[in-house]
Design a protein around this motif. Structure first.
Motif, short mmCIF file in Angstrom:
data_model
loop_
_atom_site.label_atom_id
_atom_site.label_comp_id
_atom_site.label_asym_id
_atom_site.label_seq_id
_atom_site.Cartn_x
_atom_site.Cartn_y
_atom_site.Cartn_z
N THR A 198 0.85 5.46 0.02
CA THR A 198 0.05 6.68 0.16
C THR A 198 0.62 7.74 -0.76
N SER A 208 0.86 -1.18 0.00
CA SER A 208 0.00 0.00 0.00
C SER A 208 0.89 1.23 0.00
N ALA A 229 -6.77 4.65 7.11
CA ALA A 229 -6.94 4.81 5.66
C ALA A 229 -6.41 3.62 4.88
N THR A 230 -5.27 3.09 5.30
CA THR A 230 -4.67 1.96 4.58
C THR A 230 -5.59 0.73 4.67
N ASP A 257 -11.73 -2.35 0.95
CA ASP A 257 -12.54 -2.10 -0.26
C ASP A 257 -12.00 -2.88 -1.44
N TRP A 258 -10.68 -2.84 -1.59
CA TRP A 258 -10.01 -3.52 -2.71
C TRP A 258 -10.32 -5.02 -2.67
N ALA A 312 -8.78 1.14 2.57
CA ALA A 312 -8.52 1.01 1.14
C ALA A 312 -8.31 -0.47 0.77
N ALA A 356 -5.55 8.99 -0.41
CA ALA A 356 -6.10 7.68 -0.74
C ALA A 356 -4.97 6.73 -1.05
N PRO A 357 -4.73 5.74 -0.20
CA PRO A 357 -3.64 4.82 -0.47
C PRO A 357 -3.91 3.98 -1.71
N GLU A 358 -2.87 3.76 -2.49
CA GLU A 358 -2.98 2.88 -3.66
C GLU A 358 -2.60 1.47 -3.22
N VAL A 359 -3.42 0.51 -3.63
CA VAL A 359 -3.23 -0.85 -3.15
C VAL A 359 -2.76 -1.77 -4.28
#
Ligand code: IMP
Ligand code: MG
Length: 175
Positions: free
Chosen positions: A66, A64, A103-104, A110-111, A107, A76-79
């Motif tokens: 950020t 992850s 937040a991590t 959801d992923w 995210a 919004a962290p990218e996963v």
């Protein structure tokens, strides 16, 4: 690091990790799950934790990152996680070093749910509730820590201190 304050000694961590593993075994009750380690910080915790878990699990990794202004609460962290077929219809236990703002984990959750995970739970060595944005609580955690920056046992500051066997408060920069 000689003047830093040690918050958690190695032996304390070892004892608590064994208890957390028992809680995880009780929860899954022999049902298979994916143990998803969030790189890099959770590596040390996960490697100790997994050797105490008796339920069957498959080991996978996620990353992850950020992006943007790290002080902004809307970051919004990218996963990056495993392929869809490894996740869909599986129970997933996310293992991370610390639950801070949340937040991590949100995210990642959801992923994983978008990829049809059956359930998503979170296990964290540390719970730092003070800066929590979202109304989320860890399903499993080792210790609560105060609102200070901590390092060691996998946690870093600028990629340093991951190898400390204990968890310490990052020393304040010299005046
Ligand atoms: P969150 O998205 O705010 O919950 O942050 C989770 C991530 O931030 C963790 O996985 C760590 O990589 C990092 N982090 C948050 N607090 C600390 C800290 O005190 N020390 C080291 N890393 C931290
Ligand atoms: Mg991390």
């Amino acid at each position: 690091m000689t003047t830093s304050r040690i918050l958690l000694q190695a032996r304390q961590i070892e004892a608590r990790v064994a208890q957390v593993a028992k809680e995880i075994d009780k929860h899954y009750d022999g049902e298979e799950f994916i143990l998803l380690v969030v790189l890099k910080g959770a590596m040390v915790f996960a490697s100790d934790l997994m050797r105490q878990i008796r339920s069957p699990f498959q080991l996978e990794f996620a990353q992850s990152r950020t992006y943007g202004n790290s002080t902004s609460p809307e970051r919004a962290p990218e996963v990056i996680g495993p392929d869809l077929e490894k996740i869909s219809d599986k129970h997933v236990l996310v293992v991370d070093d610390i639950l801070d703002t949340g937040a991590t984990f949100l995210a990642l959750k959801d992923w994983l749910l978008e990829r049809e995970a059956l359930s998503v739970r979170g296990c964290f060595l540390l719970d730092k509730p003070h800066r929590r944005d979202a109304a989320i609580k860890p399903d499993f955690f080792g210790f609560q820590v105060p609102d200070v920056f901590v390092v060691g046992y996998g946690l870093d500051h600028a990629e340093k201190y991951r190898n400390l066997p204990h968890v310490a408060q990052l020393p304040e920069p010299a005046e």
